[in-house]
Design a protein around this motif. Sequence first.
Motif, mmCIF file in Angstrom:
data_model
loop_
_atom_site.group_PDB
_atom_site.id
_atom_site.type_symbol
_atom_site.label_atom_id
_atom_site.label_comp_id
_atom_site.label_asym_id
_atom_site.label_seq_id
_atom_site.Cartn_x
_atom_site.Cartn_y
_atom_site.Cartn_z
ATOM 1 N N GLY A 24 -54.721 -3.952 -14.883
ATOM 2 C CA GLY A 24 -55.459 -4.630 -13.836
ATOM 3 C C GLY A 24 -56.808 -3.968 -13.653
ATOM 4 O O GLY A 24 -57.141 -2.993 -14.336
ATOM 5 N N VAL A 25 -57.575 -4.491 -12.727
ATOM 6 C CA VAL A 25 -58.881 -3.919 -12.414
ATOM 7 C C VAL A 25 -58.796 -3.278 -11.036
ATOM 8 O O VAL A 25 -58.502 -3.957 -10.051
ATOM 9 C CB VAL A 25 -59.993 -4.984 -12.440
ATOM 10 C CG1 VAL A 25 -61.331 -4.384 -12.010
ATOM 11 C CG2 VAL A 25 -60.114 -5.594 -13.836
ATOM 12 N N ILE A 26 -59.027 -1.973 -11.002
ATOM 13 C CA ILE A 26 -59.059 -1.249 -9.745
ATOM 14 C C ILE A 26 -60.504 -1.216 -9.260
ATOM 15 O O ILE A 26 -61.427 -1.037 -10.052
ATOM 16 C CB ILE A 26 -58.493 0.179 -9.896
ATOM 17 C CG1 ILE A 26 -58.328 0.844 -8.539
ATOM 18 C CG2 ILE A 26 -59.338 1.027 -10.797
ATOM 19 C CD1 ILE A 26 -57.642 2.200 -8.610
ATOM 20 N N SER A 27 -60.671 -1.420 -7.973
ATOM 21 C CA SER A 27 -61.983 -1.290 -7.351
ATOM 22 C C SER A 27 -61.890 -0.207 -6.291
ATOM 23 O O SER A 27 -61.019 -0.257 -5.417
ATOM 24 C CB SER A 27 -62.430 -2.610 -6.719
ATOM 25 O OG SER A 27 -62.597 -3.588 -7.727
ATOM 26 N N THR A 28 -62.768 0.779 -6.399
ATOM 27 C CA THR A 28 -62.799 1.905 -5.470
ATOM 28 C C THR A 28 -64.177 1.972 -4.828
ATOM 29 O O THR A 28 -65.105 1.287 -5.238
ATOM 30 C CB THR A 28 -62.514 3.227 -6.211
ATOM 31 O OG1 THR A 28 -63.465 3.371 -7.276
ATOM 32 C CG2 THR A 28 -61.105 3.256 -6.781
ATOM 33 N N ILE A 29 -64.288 2.813 -3.828
ATOM 34 C CA ILE A 29 -65.567 3.027 -3.171
ATOM 35 C C ILE A 29 -66.175 4.285 -3.773
ATOM 36 O O ILE A 29 -65.598 5.377 -3.656
ATOM 37 C CB ILE A 29 -65.384 3.148 -1.650
ATOM 38 C CG1 ILE A 29 -64.751 1.859 -1.117
ATOM 39 C CG2 ILE A 29 -66.713 3.449 -0.969
ATOM 40 C CD1 ILE A 29 -64.283 1.930 0.306
ATOM 41 N N THR A 30 -67.322 4.128 -4.417
ATOM 42 C CA THR A 30 -67.951 5.243 -5.124
ATOM 43 C C THR A 30 -68.630 6.208 -4.155
ATOM 44 O O THR A 30 -68.774 5.930 -2.966
ATOM 45 C CB THR A 30 -69.001 4.739 -6.131
ATOM 46 O OG1 THR A 30 -70.103 4.190 -5.400
ATOM 47 C CG2 THR A 30 -68.403 3.704 -7.078
ATOM 48 N N THR A 61 -60.653 8.180 -10.067
ATOM 49 C CA THR A 61 -59.842 9.247 -9.474
ATOM 50 C C THR A 61 -60.688 10.053 -8.499
ATOM 51 O O THR A 61 -60.242 10.364 -7.385
ATOM 52 C CB THR A 61 -59.270 10.171 -10.566
ATOM 53 O OG1 THR A 61 -58.585 9.386 -11.527
ATOM 54 C CG2 THR A 61 -58.316 11.191 -9.978
ATOM 55 N N GLN A 62 -61.898 10.385 -8.904
ATOM 56 C CA GLN A 62 -62.806 11.109 -8.009
ATOM 57 C C GLN A 62 -63.071 10.302 -6.743
ATOM 58 O O GLN A 62 -63.094 10.849 -5.641
ATOM 59 C CB GLN A 62 -64.120 11.418 -8.734
ATOM 60 C CG GLN A 62 -63.969 12.324 -9.937
ATOM 61 C CD GLN A 62 -63.437 13.696 -9.583
ATOM 62 O OE1 GLN A 62 -63.884 14.312 -8.634
ATOM 63 N NE2 GLN A 62 -62.443 14.158 -10.330
ATOM 64 N N ASP A 63 -63.246 8.994 -6.912
ATOM 65 C CA ASP A 63 -63.469 8.126 -5.747
ATOM 66 C C ASP A 63 -62.269 8.164 -4.804
ATOM 67 O O ASP A 63 -62.427 8.277 -3.582
ATOM 68 C CB ASP A 63 -63.710 6.675 -6.182
ATOM 69 C CG ASP A 63 -64.971 6.492 -6.999
ATOM 70 O OD1 ASP A 63 -65.856 7.375 -6.978
ATOM 71 O OD2 ASP A 63 -65.062 5.447 -7.680
ATOM 72 N N LEU A 64 -61.050 8.054 -5.366
ATOM 73 C CA LEU A 64 -59.843 8.028 -4.539
ATOM 74 C C LEU A 64 -59.600 9.352 -3.816
ATOM 75 O O LEU A 64 -59.014 9.376 -2.734
ATOM 76 C CB LEU A 64 -58.618 7.671 -5.395
ATOM 77 C CG LEU A 64 -58.586 6.235 -5.898
ATOM 78 C CD1 LEU A 64 -57.489 6.065 -6.943
ATOM 79 C CD2 LEU A 64 -58.408 5.250 -4.751
ATOM 80 N N MET A 65 -60.067 10.437 -4.399
ATOM 81 C CA MET A 65 -59.925 11.737 -3.739
ATOM 82 C C MET A 65 -60.761 11.802 -2.458
ATOM 83 O O MET A 65 -60.425 12.535 -1.535
ATOM 84 C CB MET A 65 -60.319 12.857 -4.694
ATOM 85 C CG MET A 65 -59.330 13.084 -5.801
ATOM 86 S SD MET A 65 -59.921 14.380 -6.906
ATOM 87 C CE MET A 65 -58.532 14.569 -8.000
ATOM 88 N N LYS A 66 -61.823 11.009 -2.416
ATOM 89 C CA LYS A 66 -62.699 10.993 -1.239
ATOM 90 C C LYS A 66 -62.370 9.863 -0.276
ATOM 91 O O LYS A 66 -62.602 9.976 0.923
ATOM 92 C CB LYS A 66 -64.152 10.879 -1.691
ATOM 93 C CG LYS A 66 -64.625 12.108 -2.434
ATOM 94 C CD LYS A 66 -66.074 11.979 -2.841
ATOM 95 C CE LYS A 66 -66.504 13.253 -3.517
ATOM 96 N NZ LYS A 66 -67.006 13.091 -4.821
ATOM 97 N N ASN A 67 -61.869 8.742 -0.807
ATOM 98 C CA ASN A 67 -61.579 7.576 0.021
ATOM 99 C C ASN A 67 -60.445 6.799 -0.658
ATOM 100 O O ASN A 67 -60.627 6.267 -1.753
ATOM 101 C CB ASN A 67 -62.833 6.696 0.152
ATOM 102 C CG ASN A 67 -62.664 5.581 1.141
ATOM 103 O OD1 ASN A 67 -61.560 5.118 1.403
ATOM 104 N ND2 ASN A 67 -63.768 5.109 1.684
ATOM 105 N N SER A 68 -59.317 6.702 0.012
ATOM 106 C CA SER A 68 -58.136 6.082 -0.601
ATOM 107 C C SER A 68 -58.165 4.558 -0.569
ATOM 108 O O SER A 68 -57.313 3.912 -1.176
ATOM 109 C CB SER A 68 -56.866 6.577 0.096
ATOM 110 O OG SER A 68 -56.836 6.129 1.441
ATOM 111 N N LYS A 69 -59.132 3.969 0.107
ATOM 112 C CA LYS A 69 -59.206 2.508 0.196
ATOM 113 C C LYS A 69 -59.605 1.939 -1.166
ATOM 114 O O LYS A 69 -60.579 2.375 -1.771
ATOM 115 C CB LYS A 69 -60.199 2.079 1.264
ATOM 116 C CG LYS A 69 -59.729 2.383 2.668
ATOM 117 C CD LYS A 69 -60.785 2.016 3.686
ATOM 118 C CE LYS A 69 -60.308 2.182 5.092
ATOM 119 N NZ LYS A 69 -59.800 3.500 5.439
ATOM 120 N N ALA A 70 -58.821 0.948 -1.606
ATOM 121 C CA ALA A 70 -59.067 0.384 -2.931
ATOM 122 C C ALA A 70 -58.399 -0.973 -3.049
ATOM 123 O O ALA A 70 -57.642 -1.388 -2.170
ATOM 124 C CB ALA A 70 -58.525 1.327 -4.014
ATOM 125 N N SER A 71 -58.687 -1.651 -4.148
ATOM 126 C CA SER A 71 -57.980 -2.891 -4.459
ATOM 127 C C SER A 71 -57.613 -2.886 -5.928
ATOM 128 O O SER A 71 -58.205 -2.168 -6.734
ATOM 129 C CB SER A 71 -58.827 -4.120 -4.111
ATOM 130 O OG SER A 71 -59.913 -4.250 -4.992
#
Length: 134
Positions: A24-30, A61-71
Amino acid sequence: QQNAPKLSFAEEAKSLVTFGNGYGVISTITKDDYPGGAVVMYAPDDDGLPAFSFSTMSGHTQDLMKNSKASLTVTTNDFKGAADARVNLVGDIEKITDEEELKKYREIFIKKHPNAFWVNFGDFLVYRMTNLKH
């Protein structure tokens, strides 16, 4: 088949995640507060929620370490366009730290992706999607 029973939206979404190809395509907050996307592998857990194994070097992964919000956007295996089935799951993607949970989720991931031997490498972390938003 107008009168045939149909799956609810929730059941259809769970089916797409559970029986899909595991990509799938994960979208994170950079770090710049903009959305970032990446194609990732996932494996559904017992509740049909996606679990992941991410390298610590990956941008998402770096993004998720700072902000867990994603799709996570998942499509049907034979997706060709906008008329085909897809689902966008929105929630938090959180790192699993409990040793028993890690073992369980690594096994779930390997079952879906038998060649993903790297899931046990030291620089790969295990995550799961939680707190789905409706």
